[in-house]
Scaffold this motif. Structure first.
Motif, PDB file in Angstrom:
ATOM      1  N   PHE A  65     -12.918 -11.021  -8.735  1.00  0.00           N
ATOM      2  CA  PHE A  65     -11.960 -10.395  -9.519  1.00  0.00           C
ATOM      3  C   PHE A  65     -11.441  -9.084  -8.359  1.00  0.00           C
ATOM      4  CE2 PHE A  65     -11.520  -5.956 -11.148  1.00  0.00           C
ATOM      5  CZ  PHE A  65     -10.517  -6.351 -12.126  1.00  0.00           C
ATOM      6  N   ILE A  66     -12.234  -8.722  -7.709  1.00  0.00           N
ATOM      7  CA  ILE A  66     -11.703  -7.636  -6.479  1.00  0.00           C
ATOM      8  C   ILE A  66     -10.834  -8.223  -5.599  1.00  0.00           C
ATOM      9  CG2 ILE A  66     -12.532  -6.093  -4.730  1.00  0.00           C
ATOM     10  CD1 ILE A  66     -14.902  -5.534  -6.541  1.00  0.00           C
ATOM     11  N   ALA A  67     -11.142  -9.541  -5.238  1.00  0.00           N
ATOM     12  CA  ALA A  67     -10.131  -9.906  -4.365  1.00  0.00           C
ATOM     13  C   ALA A  67      -8.904 -10.338  -4.823  1.00  0.00           C
ATOM     14  CB  ALA A  67     -10.751 -11.430  -3.784  1.00  0.00           C
ATOM     15  N   SER A  68      -8.763 -10.688  -6.093  1.00  0.00           N
ATOM     16  CA  SER A  68      -7.578 -10.845  -6.764  1.00  0.00           C
ATOM     17  C   SER A  68      -6.764  -9.796  -7.004  1.00  0.00           C
ATOM     18  CB  SER A  68      -7.832 -11.493  -8.223  1.00  0.00           C
ATOM     19  OG  SER A  68      -8.474 -10.666  -9.245  1.00  0.00           O
ATOM     20  N   GLN A  69      -7.263  -8.533  -7.017  1.00  0.00           N
ATOM     21  CA  GLN A  69      -6.550  -7.294  -7.266  1.00  0.00           C
ATOM     22  C   GLN A  69      -5.607  -6.878  -6.052  1.00  0.00           C
ATOM     23  OE1 GLN A  69      -6.997  -5.486 -10.107  1.00  0.00           O
ATOM     24  NE2 GLN A  69      -7.641  -7.566 -10.566  1.00  0.00           N
ATOM     25  N   GLN A  70      -4.278  -6.341  -6.362  1.00  0.00           N
ATOM     26  CA  GLN A  70      -3.355  -6.034  -5.295  1.00  0.00           C
ATOM     27  C   GLN A  70      -3.268  -4.529  -5.698  1.00  0.00           C
ATOM     28  OE1 GLN A  70       0.514  -8.186  -5.375  1.00  0.00           O
ATOM     29  NE2 GLN A  70       1.295  -6.559  -3.989  1.00  0.00           N
ATOM     30  N   LEU A  71      -3.731  -3.880  -4.547  1.00  0.00           N
ATOM     31  CA  LEU A  71      -3.946  -2.229  -4.966  1.00  0.00           C
ATOM     32  C   LEU A  71      -2.619  -1.787  -4.000  1.00  0.00           C
ATOM     33  CD1 LEU A  71      -7.514  -1.604  -3.598  1.00  0.00           C
ATOM     34  CD2 LEU A  71      -6.597  -1.814  -6.097  1.00  0.00           C
ATOM     35  N   PRO A  72      -1.980  -0.516  -4.770  1.00  0.00           N
ATOM     36  CA  PRO A  72      -0.887  -0.052  -4.328  1.00  0.00           C
ATOM     37  C   PRO A  72      -1.271   0.684  -3.209  1.00  0.00           C
ATOM     38  CG  PRO A  72      -1.908   1.414  -5.945  1.00  0.00           C
ATOM     39  CD  PRO A  72      -2.739  -0.018  -5.891  1.00  0.00           C
ATOM     40  N   ALA A  73      -0.277   0.848  -2.281  1.00  0.00           N
ATOM     41  CA  ALA A  73      -0.271   1.582  -0.812  1.00  0.00           C
ATOM     42  C   ALA A  73      -0.816   2.868  -0.838  1.00  0.00           C
ATOM     43  CB  ALA A  73       0.962   1.777  -0.271  1.00  0.00           C
ATOM     44  N   ARG A  74      -1.834   3.239  -0.053  1.00  0.00           N
ATOM     45  CA  ARG A  74      -2.131   4.659   0.031  1.00  0.00           C
ATOM     46  C   ARG A  74      -1.218   5.470   0.845  1.00  0.00           C
ATOM     47  NH1 ARG A  74      -6.056   6.579  -2.822  1.00  0.00           N
ATOM     48  NH2 ARG A  74      -7.056   8.007  -1.098  1.00  0.00           N
ATOM     49  N   ILE A  75      -1.129   6.566   0.444  1.00  0.00           N
ATOM     50  CA  ILE A  75       0.254   7.501   1.043  1.00  0.00           C
ATOM     51  C   ILE A  75      -0.685   8.526   1.963  1.00  0.00           C
ATOM     52  CG2 ILE A  75       2.158   8.890   0.739  1.00  0.00           C
ATOM     53  CD1 ILE A  75       2.646   7.562  -1.984  1.00  0.00           C
ATOM     54  N   LEU A  76      -0.368   8.507   3.369  1.00  0.00           N
ATOM     55  CA  LEU A  76      -0.897   9.299   4.324  1.00  0.00           C
ATOM     56  C   LEU A  76       0.089  10.156   4.716  1.00  0.00           C
ATOM     57  CD1 LEU A  76      -2.860   6.676   6.261  1.00  0.00           C
ATOM     58  CD2 LEU A  76      -3.544   7.682   3.985  1.00  0.00           C
ATOM     59  N   ALA A  77      -0.067  11.535   4.612  1.00  0.00           N
ATOM     60  CA  ALA A  77       0.820  12.522   5.038  1.00  0.00           C
ATOM     61  C   ALA A  77       0.319  12.991   6.478  1.00  0.00           C
ATOM     62  CB  ALA A  77       1.033  13.751   4.024  1.00  0.00           C
ATOM     63  N   GLU A 110       8.142  10.694  -7.138  1.00  0.00           N
ATOM     64  CA  GLU A 110       8.589   9.526  -7.828  1.00  0.00           C
ATOM     65  C   GLU A 110       9.449   8.463  -7.122  1.00  0.00           C
ATOM     66  OE1 GLU A 110      10.966  12.040 -10.345  1.00  0.00           O
ATOM     67  OE2 GLU A 110       9.380  12.909 -11.674  1.00  0.00           O
ATOM     68  N   CYS A 111      10.034   9.014  -5.956  1.00  0.00           N
ATOM     69  CA  CYS A 111      10.753   8.161  -5.107  1.00  0.00           C
ATOM     70  C   CYS A 111       9.937   7.051  -4.541  1.00  0.00           C
ATOM     71  CB  CYS A 111      11.303   8.797  -4.089  1.00  0.00           C
ATOM     72  SG  CYS A 111      12.238   8.087  -2.587  1.00  0.00           S
ATOM     73  N   LEU A 112       8.617   7.340  -4.209  1.00  0.00           N
ATOM     74  CA  LEU A 112       7.770   6.115  -3.467  1.00  0.00           C
ATOM     75  C   LEU A 112       7.125   5.507  -4.561  1.00  0.00           C
ATOM     76  CD1 LEU A 112       6.376   8.679  -0.684  1.00  0.00           C
ATOM     77  CD2 LEU A 112       8.472   7.055  -0.614  1.00  0.00           C
ATOM     78  N   ALA A 113       6.990   5.781  -5.690  1.00  0.00           N
ATOM     79  CA  ALA A 113       6.253   5.179  -6.574  1.00  0.00           C
ATOM     80  C   ALA A 113       6.464   3.531  -6.965  1.00  0.00           C
ATOM     81  CB  ALA A 113       6.282   5.937  -8.067  1.00  0.00           C
ATOM     82  N   PRO A 114       7.847   3.212  -6.790  1.00  0.00           N
ATOM     83  CA  PRO A 114       8.072   1.593  -7.016  1.00  0.00           C
ATOM     84  C   PRO A 114       7.995   0.970  -5.613  1.00  0.00           C
ATOM     85  CG  PRO A 114      10.292   3.047  -7.077  1.00  0.00           C
ATOM     86  CD  PRO A 114       8.974   4.172  -7.164  1.00  0.00           C
ATOM     87  N   LEU A 115       7.850   1.882  -4.490  1.00  0.00           N
ATOM     88  CA  LEU A 115       7.392   1.132  -3.422  1.00  0.00           C
ATOM     89  C   LEU A 115       5.944   0.795  -3.048  1.00  0.00           C
ATOM     90  CD1 LEU A 115      10.062   3.407  -1.148  1.00  0.00           C
ATOM     91  CD2 LEU A 115      10.271   1.003  -2.218  1.00  0.00           C
ATOM     92  N   ARG A 116       5.204   1.385  -3.684  1.00  0.00           N
ATOM     93  CA  ARG A 116       3.585   1.514  -3.706  1.00  0.00           C
ATOM     94  C   ARG A 116       3.061  -0.024  -3.427  1.00  0.00           C
ATOM     95  NH1 ARG A 116       0.352   6.587  -5.143  1.00  0.00           N
ATOM     96  NH2 ARG A 116      -1.137   5.556  -3.871  1.00  0.00           N
TER      97      ARG A 116
END
Length: 327
Positions: free
Chosen positions: A55-67, A170-176
Motif C-alpha cells: 500500500f505504501i509503495a503505491s502512494q504518490q506523495l506530494p513534494a516536500r517544500i524546502l525553504a 496556493e501557487c505551489l499547491a497544484p505543482l506538488r
C-alpha cells in the motif's frame, strides 16, 4: 520495505507522529493498528506486513517544500538553494527551484533571459500578483525547473489584501504532485515575501555565515519562524542552521561554529558547515551550479551530502565542535 523506509514515508506525510500515522493507515485500510506496532515496524522489532508495504509503495506523495531563507543578505542563501536543487535533480528527483527573491539572484545566476521572460509575463510576480498561469513561468534549467523572479516581486510588500501570506502556498499547491522536491530561495529581509515563503514551506533551513555580526540576527529569524508556525503554518519545521562561507584556518570561524553548536545544538540542528571555496564564484560566472562543475571541491561536496540526506530522509550531517585548527 525496511523500518527506515517506513519512517521516511511517515516523515514525508508531514512529520506525522507514530500515533497519527497509525490513524492515517487505519482510515485508509480499515485496520486497527496502534502506534506501538508502528514503533516495532520502524525499529525492526517486527517485519512490516506485505499488505502494508504494498500500500505504501503505491502512494504518490506530494513534494516536500524546502525553504532557504535569512533576513540578512550575503549568507550564501542562493548558492545553497541552487546547489541543493541541482544535487537532488542529479539523483533523479524532479525538482522545482522557486526564486522568491525580488533581487532575482538565483535566476540571474542560472543565466535565464529575465528581460524576455518579464516581457512575456513568465515570472513569479506575474503569477502571484497578476494571476498569470504558473505553468507558463516554469523554465527548464539544466536538470531541474526554475520559477524565475523579477524586481517587481518587491511590490508584494505593498499588498494588503486578506490572506496575502497564502499566495505562494496556493501557487505551489497544484505543482506538488508534479515534483519530488520544491526548493524556495527566499528574500534577504522579513517582508511579505519571507512570510509567504515560510507559509508555503514544510521545512526551513537558515544559512548563516560564520561571522559575529551575521549570527546576531538568528534570534529574530527564529522568532519570525515561530510566529508563522503559530499563526499561519503549524506544519512548518526549522530543519537546521547551515553555517556557510566557513574558513577552516580562521579561529574566528571555529569560535562562531562552536558558539552556534553550544547555544542552538540542543534545540535546532547546526548542520555541517559549507567551506568557503572559489569554486562557487567560478561556477556562478559560468551560470552553472557548482555541484555540476566542481562536485568534489570542499564545500561543494558538503552540499551533495546534505542533499543526499534530504532525498533519503535520513539524519542530516551535523557540525562538529572544535575540529578546526586556529590561524
Amino acid at each position: 520495505m525496511t523500518g527506515e523506509e517506513l519512517r521516511v514515508f511517515r516523515h514525508r506525510l508531514g512529520g506525522l507522529t507514530q500515533e497519527q500515522f497509525a490513524l492515517w493507515l487505519n482510515d485508509r485500510l480499515g485496520k486497527r493498528i496502534d502506534n506501538a506496532r508502528i514503533s516495532k515496524w520502524e525499529s525492526g522489532g517486527e517485519r512490516i506486513p506485505k499488505e502494508i508495504a504494498a500500500f505504501i509503495a503505491s502512494q504518490q506523495l506530494p513534494a516536500r517544500i524546502l525553504a532557504f531563507t535569512n533576513q540578512k543578505g550575503g549568507v550564501g542563501k542562493t548558492t545553497t538553494a541552487i546547489n541543493i536543487a541541482a544535487s537532488l535533480a542529479g539523483s533523479g528527483r524532479r525538482v522545482l527551484l522557486v526564486d522568491a527573491d525580488p533581487q532575482a539572484s538565483a535566476s540571474e545566476s542560472l543565466g535565464v533571459p529575465l528581460v524576455d521572460l518579464y516581457r512575456e509575463r513568465r515570472t513569479l510576480p506575474h503569477v502571484l500578483l497578476d494571476a498569470a498561469p504558473v505553468d507558463d513561468a516554469l523554465i527548464p534549467v539544466g536538470n531541474f525547473t526554475l520559477l524565475p523572479s523579477h524586481i517587481d516581486l518587491a511590490k508584494a510588500d505593498g499588498v494588503r489584501e486578506p490572506g496575502t501570506e497564502m499566495l505562494l502556498r496556493e501557487c505551489l499547491a497544484p505543482l506538488r504532485q508534479r515534483f519530488d522536491h520544491i526548493i524556495i530561495d527566499g528574500p534577504p529581509n522579513l517582508g511579505m515575501m519571507t512570510l509567504m515563503t515560510l507559509t508555503a514551506a514544510d521545512e526551513v533551513f537558515v544559512p548563516v555565515r560564520t561571522e559575529p555580526m551575521d549570527t546576531m540576527g538568528l534570534a529574530l529569524m527564529q522568532d519570525t519562524i515561530a510566529k508563522v508556525q503559530r499563526r499561519l503554518n503549524p506544519g512548518l519545521r526549522l530543519a537546521g542552521i547551515l553555517p556557510t562561507q566557513f574558513r577552516r584556518r580562521k579561529s574566528v570561524d571555529k569560535q562562531i561554529l562552536d558558539l552556534l553548536i553550544a547555544s542552538l545544538g540542543a534545540t535546532v540542528p547546526v548542520l555541517a558547515p559549507i567551506d568557503d571555496n572559489s569554486a562557487f564564484g567560478k561556477a556562478n560566472l559560468n551560470y552553472k551550479p557548482a555541484v555540476e562543475l566542481y562536485p568534489d571541491a570542499a564545500g561543494v561536496a558538503t552540499y551533495r551530502e546534505l542533499a543526499a540526506a534530504i532525498a533519503a530522509g535520513t539524519s542530516l550531517p551535523l557540525a562538529q565542535a572544535s575540529t578546526v585548527t586556529g590561524g
